[in-house]
Motif scaffolding. Structure first.
Motif, mmCIF file in Angstrom:
data_model
loop_
_atom_site.group_PDB
_atom_site.id
_atom_site.type_symbol
_atom_site.label_atom_id
_atom_site.label_comp_id
_atom_site.label_asym_id
_atom_site.label_seq_id
_atom_site.Cartn_x
_atom_site.Cartn_y
_atom_site.Cartn_z
ATOM 1 N N GLY A 37 0.829 -1.189 0.000
ATOM 2 C CA GLY A 37 0.000 0.000 0.000
ATOM 3 C C GLY A 37 0.869 1.246 0.000
ATOM 4 O O GLY A 37 2.069 1.196 -0.299
ATOM 5 N N GLU A 38 0.273 2.374 0.351
ATOM 6 C CA GLU A 38 0.998 3.645 0.296
ATOM 7 C C GLU A 38 1.817 3.949 1.543
ATOM 8 O O GLU A 38 2.723 4.781 1.500
ATOM 9 N N HIS A 39 1.521 3.274 2.655
ATOM 10 C CA HIS A 39 2.093 3.742 3.920
ATOM 11 C C HIS A 39 2.836 2.688 4.731
ATOM 12 O O HIS A 39 3.287 2.981 5.835
ATOM 13 N N GLU A 93 4.597 4.655 7.506
ATOM 14 C CA GLU A 93 5.136 5.947 7.105
ATOM 15 C C GLU A 93 4.034 6.927 6.701
ATOM 16 O O GLU A 93 3.332 6.720 5.703
ATOM 17 N N TYR A 94 3.901 7.978 7.485
ATOM 18 C CA TYR A 94 3.014 9.105 7.177
ATOM 19 C C TYR A 94 3.823 10.378 7.411
ATOM 20 O O TYR A 94 4.164 10.699 8.551
ATOM 21 N N PRO A 95 4.178 11.111 6.356
ATOM 22 C CA PRO A 95 5.024 12.301 6.513
ATOM 23 C C PRO A 95 4.431 13.363 7.439
ATOM 24 O O PRO A 95 5.164 13.991 8.204
ATOM 25 N N ALA A 142 5.440 3.109 14.988
ATOM 26 C CA ALA A 142 5.706 3.301 13.563
ATOM 27 C C ALA A 142 6.735 2.299 13.047
ATOM 28 O O ALA A 142 6.925 2.166 11.842
ATOM 29 N N VAL A 143 7.399 1.577 13.960
ATOM 30 C CA VAL A 143 8.418 0.594 13.580
ATOM 31 C C VAL A 143 8.150 -0.707 14.323
ATOM 32 O O VAL A 143 7.955 -0.706 15.544
#
Length: 205
Positions: A37-39, A93-95, A142-143
């Motif tokens: 996906g995107e994230h 990952e979300y900037p 996030a990790v």
């Protein structure tokens, strides 16, 4: 090759080749990364990526004493696959920090819903964050560190060229992708049909 104090480069030797070897290492890392996906990115680890991680930590922290070096080895070496599995770092990952905070709250448990599906075999769900607690009641991390453990038949299928999909069936992050041939060829090399007995856990902590 096992990662030992004796097999690591000295701080001085690593500093000399660090910059010139970066491009080659990034190419290797790219060959072992899948985007779900995107994230979500899954960075599959091997002896080379973990050796680099340890050398980087020693370089950054200026660690040169034997106890400190062994501590870094103990922290990371268990992330090297041992023949029956793929081990990976999962990155969400979300900037934008506000979006990241919101999505990490929605994605509690996502690390347990990521799976690998070898053609003709049952899904293998990630075993996540062994020896570590990387989420709470409000959000996930996030990790994450994950392990995909395969039976002998599935390992043989991957090595024989079977297709492999990577997916997630979390309510808030449904995704499915086919692992590309170049990445899959690299990952297939991590699997052996009759591995030597060794612990499968991460042993971090």
């Amino acid at each position: 090759m096992a990662i030992t104090k004796e097999s690591l480069m000295t701080l001085e030797a690593y500093a000399k080749i660090r910059k010139t070897s970066t491009a080659e290492f990034i190419a290797h890392r790219r060959l072992r990364t899948a985007h779900l996906g995107e994230h979500i990115s899954i960075q599959f680890e091997d002896e080379r990526t973990i050796r680099r991680q340890i050398q980087e930590m020693l370089h950054i922290e200026k660690i040169f004493d034997e106890e400190g070096i062994q501590g870094e080895i103990d922290a990371y070496a268990a992330l090297v696959p041992d023949g029956t599995n793929w081990k990976a770092t999962l990155l969400i990952e979300y900037p934008d920090p506000h979006e990241r905070k919101r999505e990490l709250a929605r994605l509690i448990g996502v690390e347990d819903r990521v799976f690998v599906e070898v053609e003709g075999h049952d899904r293998v769900y990630a075993i996540a964050d062994e020896d570590l607690d990387r989420e709470n009641d409000e959000k996930t991390s996030a990790v994450h560190f994950v392990r995909f453990e395969f039976g002998k038949a599935a390992r043989a299928a991957v090595r024989a060229g079977a297709g492999v999909k990577l997916g997630c069936d979390h309510t808030h992050y449904p995704a499915l992708m086919t692992i590309g041939p170049e990445v899959l060829a690299s990952l297939a090399g991590d699997l052996v049909l009759a591995p030597s007995p060794s612990p499968s856990g991460r042993g971090l902590g």
